[in-house]
Design a protein around this motif. Structure first.
Motif: not given
Ligand code: ATP
Length: 286
Positions: A45-69
């Motif tokens: 959980t973060m205080e700032r109202n954002v969703i941040i994705i980081d992933s160890t794998g290549g070919y995985v989007p880190s923006d709103e295309r990521n299904l976890a996002y």
């Protein structure tokens, strides 16, 4: 506040496409089960109202295309949450493989946020929410073994198959699910006997499960890609009791009761395929 959730891959023990619906989706009937090949999702959980994705794998989007996002976004909007979340994805499931990696990450995010933010949602409610993200997300919320109907989002949990070894191999080709469905000629395909598979699982009859493995999408992908054909033949030659392509592919999995045989299949495939995995079937929901 931090939480860690396991996101296991699924395989299809059978996959049938009944017809194309007026809304453009295909009506399917799939028997799916989870395997011990899993991503690990860490939510902070973060205080700032954002969703941040980081992933160890290549070919995985880190923006709103990521299904976890998308899962986090959906929860935030539905429950008007003002805090943000960092989602770290330790990627172990191969991407675009027919193993529902992205859907499982989304399901794990829903379950994790339910705990982290004390939302009090039931599994059924989480699965309904998941269906808004993708057809396979509902199954991934339940995990275990299930019959999935509709466009994949109507889930009936069933008993687990007897535990066995699963050796998976993914050739390094990309297969578009949309293309596979487009090329599928429903009038010509041989359909699985889903009732026989359900019976076999109910009776814990491993040989009957192997004999009932069937995926209507397999013939399309096998015709298109000789790599997939080759993997399937090798697995059969190396003595697997059952071999099938998962989802729209290109991953092919083999089942065996014997560790030594699983090892032989694994070693045999490592020679010409980079992504090979030897895992146990999970079967039970965790
Ligand atoms: P399915 O079996 O449900 O059809 P798949 O295993 O074929 O899924 P995924 O690994 O889920 O495919 O990835 C499909 C696409 O989704 C990829 O192009 C990838 O860029 C995108 N994607 C979005 N979120 C994720 C995620 N968390 N992990 C992997 N891929 C993701």
């Amino acid at each position: 506040m931090k939480i860690s959730v396991k996101a296991p891959a699924k395989i299809n023990l059978s996959l049938d496409v009944l017809h194309k619906r007026e809304d453009g989706y295909h009506e399917v009937e799939m028997v799916m089960t989870t395997i011990d090949l899993a991503d690990r999702i860490e939510l902070t959980t973060m205080e700032r109202n954002v969703i941040i994705i980081d992933s160890t794998g290549g070919y995985v989007p880190s923006d709103e295309r990521n299904l976890a996002y998308q899962a986090a976004d959906l929860v935030k909007k539905n429950f008007k949450r003002k805090e943000g979340v960092r989602i770290h994805i330790d990627k172990q499931i191969p991407v675009s493989a027919g193993l529902a990696g992205g859907s499982s990450d989304a399901a794990a995010t829903l379950k994790g946020l339910n705990q982290l933010w004390d939302l009090g949602l039931s599994i059924e409610e989480l699965a309904t929410l998941g269906a808004e993200i993708g057809s396979d997300v509902s199954f991934c919320v339940y995990g275990g073994t299930a019959l999935a109907k509709g466009r994949g989002e109507i889930i009936r949990q069933i008993p687990s198959p007897p535990p066995c070894w699963v050796v998976l191999a993914k050739p390094s080709i990309g297969v578009s699910t949309a293309d596979v469905y487009r090329m599928l000629k429903l009038a010509d395909v041989q359909h699985p006997d889903t009732a026989a598979m359900l019976n076999a699982i109910e009776e814990k009859d491993y040989n009957k499960i192997c004999a009932s493995l069937w995926n209507v999408l397999e013939s399309v992908t096998l015709q298109q890609y000789q790599e997939v054909r080759h993997i399937k033949e090798q697995m059969q030659r190396l003595g697997a009791e059952g071999v099938l392509m998962s989802g729209s592919g290109p991953t092919v999995f083999s089942l065996t009761m014997y560790e030594s045989r699983a090892q032989r299949i694994y070693n045999g495939l490592r020679g010409f395929c980079n992504e090979v995995y030897m895992v146990r079937m999970l079967g039970e929901s965790e």
